[in-house]
Design a protein around this motif. Sequence first.
Motif, short mmCIF file in Angstrom:
data_model
loop_
_atom_site.label_atom_id
_atom_site.label_comp_id
_atom_site.label_asym_id
_atom_site.label_seq_id
_atom_site.Cartn_x
_atom_site.Cartn_y
_atom_site.Cartn_z
N GLY A 27 56.74 -71.76 3.61
CA GLY A 27 58.08 -71.64 3.44
C GLY A 27 58.10 -70.51 2.46
O GLY A 27 57.52 -70.62 1.35
N ILE A 28 59.01 -69.58 2.88
CA ILE A 28 59.57 -68.36 1.96
C ILE A 28 60.80 -68.35 1.61
O ILE A 28 61.70 -68.20 2.68
CB ILE A 28 58.99 -67.02 2.25
CG1 ILE A 28 57.43 -67.09 2.44
CG2 ILE A 28 59.55 -65.95 1.33
CD1 ILE A 28 57.06 -65.65 3.01
N SER A 29 61.55 -68.62 0.71
CA SER A 29 62.83 -68.44 0.36
C SER A 29 63.23 -67.57 -0.66
O SER A 29 63.04 -68.08 -2.05
CB SER A 29 63.41 -70.10 0.11
OG SER A 29 64.78 -70.18 -0.24
N LEU A 30 63.74 -66.55 -0.40
CA LEU A 30 64.13 -65.56 -1.53
C LEU A 30 65.53 -65.11 -1.30
O LEU A 30 65.84 -63.73 -1.17
CB LEU A 30 63.28 -64.35 -1.39
CG LEU A 30 61.58 -64.91 -1.49
CD1 LEU A 30 60.83 -63.48 -1.31
CD2 LEU A 30 61.39 -65.33 -2.76
N PRO A 31 66.67 -65.98 -1.53
CA PRO A 31 68.11 -65.31 -1.41
C PRO A 31 68.31 -64.80 -2.52
O PRO A 31 67.69 -65.17 -3.62
CB PRO A 31 68.89 -66.52 -1.01
CG PRO A 31 67.77 -67.59 -1.71
CD PRO A 31 66.54 -67.24 -1.78
N ASN A 32 69.15 -63.80 -2.38
CA ASN A 32 69.96 -63.12 -3.83
C ASN A 32 68.93 -62.57 -4.50
O ASN A 32 68.82 -62.33 -5.69
CB ASN A 32 70.76 -64.02 -4.43
CG ASN A 32 71.92 -64.50 -3.92
OD1 ASN A 32 72.73 -63.70 -3.82
ND2 ASN A 32 72.09 -65.75 -3.67
N GLN A 33 68.00 -61.64 -3.99
CA GLN A 33 66.95 -61.04 -4.77
C GLN A 33 67.10 -59.43 -4.49
O GLN A 33 66.09 -58.75 -5.10
CB GLN A 33 65.48 -61.33 -4.13
CG GLN A 33 65.06 -62.85 -4.40
CD GLN A 33 65.33 -63.27 -5.87
OE1 GLN A 33 64.60 -62.75 -6.67
NE2 GLN A 33 65.84 -64.24 -6.14
N THR A 34 68.13 -58.68 -4.01
CA THR A 34 68.30 -57.29 -3.92
C THR A 34 67.38 -56.75 -3.24
O THR A 34 66.65 -55.52 -3.43
CB THR A 34 68.70 -56.68 -5.34
OG1 THR A 34 67.54 -56.85 -6.09
CG2 THR A 34 69.79 -57.35 -5.92
N ILE A 35 66.63 -57.56 -2.30
CA ILE A 35 65.61 -56.78 -1.48
C ILE A 35 66.21 -55.64 -0.56
O ILE A 35 67.06 -55.87 0.12
CB ILE A 35 64.77 -57.59 -0.72
CG1 ILE A 35 64.10 -59.08 -1.83
CG2 ILE A 35 63.59 -57.26 0.09
CD1 ILE A 35 63.37 -60.11 -1.07
N VAL A 36 65.37 -54.75 -0.63
CA VAL A 36 65.94 -53.41 0.18
C VAL A 36 64.79 -52.90 1.27
O VAL A 36 65.22 -52.42 2.33
CB VAL A 36 66.24 -52.25 -0.54
CG1 VAL A 36 67.56 -52.71 -1.59
CG2 VAL A 36 65.12 -51.92 -1.48
N LYS A 37 63.50 -53.46 0.95
CA LYS A 37 62.35 -52.54 1.86
C LYS A 37 62.24 -53.44 3.23
O LYS A 37 62.53 -54.90 3.08
CB LYS A 37 60.92 -52.63 1.01
CG LYS A 37 61.14 -51.38 -0.06
CD LYS A 37 59.82 -51.51 -0.64
CE LYS A 37 59.76 -50.49 -1.83
NZ LYS A 37 58.40 -50.30 -2.57
N PRO A 38 61.87 -52.98 4.02
CA PRO A 38 61.67 -53.61 5.36
C PRO A 38 60.51 -54.74 5.29
O PRO A 38 59.72 -54.66 4.52
CB PRO A 38 61.16 -52.62 6.64
CG PRO A 38 61.60 -51.36 5.77
CD PRO A 38 61.71 -51.48 4.40
N LEU A 39 60.65 -55.77 6.10
CA LEU A 39 59.75 -56.90 6.01
C LEU A 39 58.36 -56.03 6.39
O LEU A 39 58.03 -55.65 7.61
CB LEU A 39 60.05 -57.87 7.05
CG LEU A 39 61.43 -58.74 6.66
CD1 LEU A 39 61.42 -59.67 7.65
CD2 LEU A 39 61.21 -59.16 5.18
#
Length: 897
Positions: A27-39
């Motif tokens: 599992g990967i749970s990264l809400p609210n991390q201001t991620i902008v780069k594509p997966l």
Amino acid sequence: MLGRWNSAYAPHCNWGGIACTKCSVTGISLPNQTIVKPLPPSICLLKNLTHLDLSYNNLSTSFPTVLYNCSNLKYLDLSNNAFAGQLPSDLDHLSALFEHLNLSSNRFTGNIPPSIGWFPRLKSLLLDTNQFDGRYPAEDIGNLLDLEALTLAANPFEPAPLPVEFGRLTRLVLLWLSDMNITGEIPESLSSLRELNLLDLSWNNLEGKIPTWIWQHKKLQILYLHTNRFTGEIEPNVSALNLVEIVVSVNELTGTIPPSIELLPKLTDIRLSDNMLSGSLPPELGKHSPLTNLEVSNNNLSGELPEHLCFNRKLYGIAVFNNSFSGKLPSSLDGCYLLQNLVLYNNIFSGEFPQGLWTVVTNQLSTVMIQNNSFSGTLPTKLPWNFTRLDISNNRFSGPIPTMGGKMEVLRAANNLLSGEIPWDLTGISQVTEFDLSRNQISGSLPMTIGVLTRLNAINLSRNHISGNIPAAFGFMTVLTILDLSSNKLSGEIPKDFNKLKLNFLNLSMNQLTGEIPTSFQNKAYEQSFLFNPCLCVSSSNSLQNFPICRAKANISNGAITCALAGIMLLVLAVIGFMLLRRKKRTQDHLSWKLTPFHALHFTENDILSGLCEQIWIGSGRSGKVYCVYTGDRASGGMMVAVKKIWNMQNLDNKLEKDFLAEVQILGEIRHTNIVKLLCCISSSEAKLLVYEYMENGSLHQWLHQRERIGVPGPLDWPTRLKIAIDSARGLCYMHHHCSPPIVHRDVKSANILLDPNFRAKMADFGLAKVLLRAGEDESFSAIAGTFGYMAPEYGHQLKVNEKIDVYSFGVVLLELITGRVANDGGEYYSLAQWSWKQYQERGNGLSVDLLDEGIRDQSSHVEDALEVFCTCCDLYWRAAFSATINERCTACTSPI
């Protein structure tokens, strides 16, 4: 969290947001991390990845198809990002999904592809709050038989009915379909959704009756059907005992609120506003459930509020405005300490307002809007600290004004019986933006501390008994846009700091102010702002009308001061003697005034005499000046009257005396809606006064020829002109044919046609009127009377008077209404009548729109009517170049109207 993703710090299974099973990332749970780069495609190298949550970031690509390679992904949450474009048609490549797919709150557009329904084990499908503007595959979604949550809300889909296929989703617990252009009725197939906990179909175009199965659903807790077009009555047997919230506002429901609603044991929130419901509220509403909120505004409900409304002490909001509720408030509200919003305005409530609601210590109340009722009682010594909005206007509250504090932003208490002074301590409401205490019985002076209200946008203290000076602190209220201090007893000068204000509305009228009006307000935008302050003045005759020019202050040199001081004592003695003689003479004059009433009056001769001042004259005529005087008690509401003052002077003959007697004799007996009403006459040995009803819109002459001077917004349109012509004709008709003996006005003109606020016209100024002592016979006069341009040509030769000279003058007025020209412009043709006849002779049937006044030319639907009236007048009224007799012309201009 990402800052700790370092193998030197700890093994990856200890990183924030990472879940592992036997050292393998699942599992990967990264809400609210201001991620902008594509997966990155490498994410699917995590072969055991089953759970991916990247919600509340700034991802802005199209749907990441790189996830197709995550063969074991069961849970995917990409909500609250900026993904855009259309969803790919091959979403079924995410074949392992059987728990959760959340794409809500993005920017996806177009259609939802049929492949969305090819996840037979999916439990949650959340696609709400996007920009889907095409269709959704109802048949395919209806195949997701394991769905427990479905949200398609807040998307601009193409209009379509509620799918019957959704009735197959029998395991649904949550169905959110609001604001997605659903039409038609709720299908009966949805009655099979027996596990529903929440049903939200709000903000659509649904119609028909709310199905019975909804009101009798065994597990339903939240029901949102508001903002649709549902009709009919609410099911009388509401047995959905698990209902917690019922929101069906903004529909077209009729009938009564069924008493069965009061027995729902879990009901906390009921909102039925903006329908057409009638009758009373269930009498035990609030007694059997922990009711927290009641909203039934904008209906046709009546009766009293239920006695047990706050029985369980949970109530925090009541909104029942715009109904016909009556009686006293229930006693249970007196201890309703959690109540925050009380909105009861526009009803018929009465009785004393519960004192417990004003409790300072325990009260949570912040908004009280109870205006337009009949509440009585007094306010507390100090208002609760957390009040933000208080509106008690148009009630019967009495007593002093409380000390105010806390978070107050709006205070309205107009039209009550409040008395005493405005509190000096205003520091506690420094953030207030609107302050209205008008139409009360407030006295005393304005507090100097009013300057602390720096956020004030509007203040209205009009129609009270406030005295003293206007504080200079008003000039520092930089955001103030509305200021009304009218109808008080304010005196002294208007502070010069008023020049700093940028007001949209200012009213200081009906006070006792003196001195020069601040220069920034000496323009037409504020022409009505200072009326009935006789001692105000202006710096230039080109500024405000009807105010005198201020006298220049003399510059006294140092050498003159000694001489001035030496003469002060002599001057004081002289003034005292003069004032004693003046007071004695004034007393004698007042005793000699005689008032003759013609109607029931609410003022005395002293009200008229004390209001007369040269600064308030509004016009002058042949026999005197006309003043506008405010009479009566300002607190209880006075009235405006027009006073015509006729002076007897020794160097004049008896003509003015005859004018006065003629007008009194005629108008005192006339009763007609189109003839100005003479209220009374007041006479003394020195002057004679005629007191008329006041006509707010002035004369027709002003509206036709002096619009810029009086500052009116635009010219009269044709329907209004036609109405004025008809009213004037009716007034003349009454004088000529229904008075005994008949009356000839002899000076019919646009300046003698006055207009009320609704532009109803009335004939005025009967100083030249003549009663025909023998009906049907002409009367001779020794001199010509009337106004050039309005007089019939033969009148000057024959000096014979009958009612037909008024008809001739009325024809000239009608031509003024059509052409906008003055009756006598001194031009080539000398009079409007001659000019009109010449135009008709030269153009015949080829008359064009340029003959018409500018106010008619742009009204294409009325141009033809106006030209037809013009032609008829010229053809019949002025035929044969004025050789026709008055008798032949007498009815010509009345026939077109």
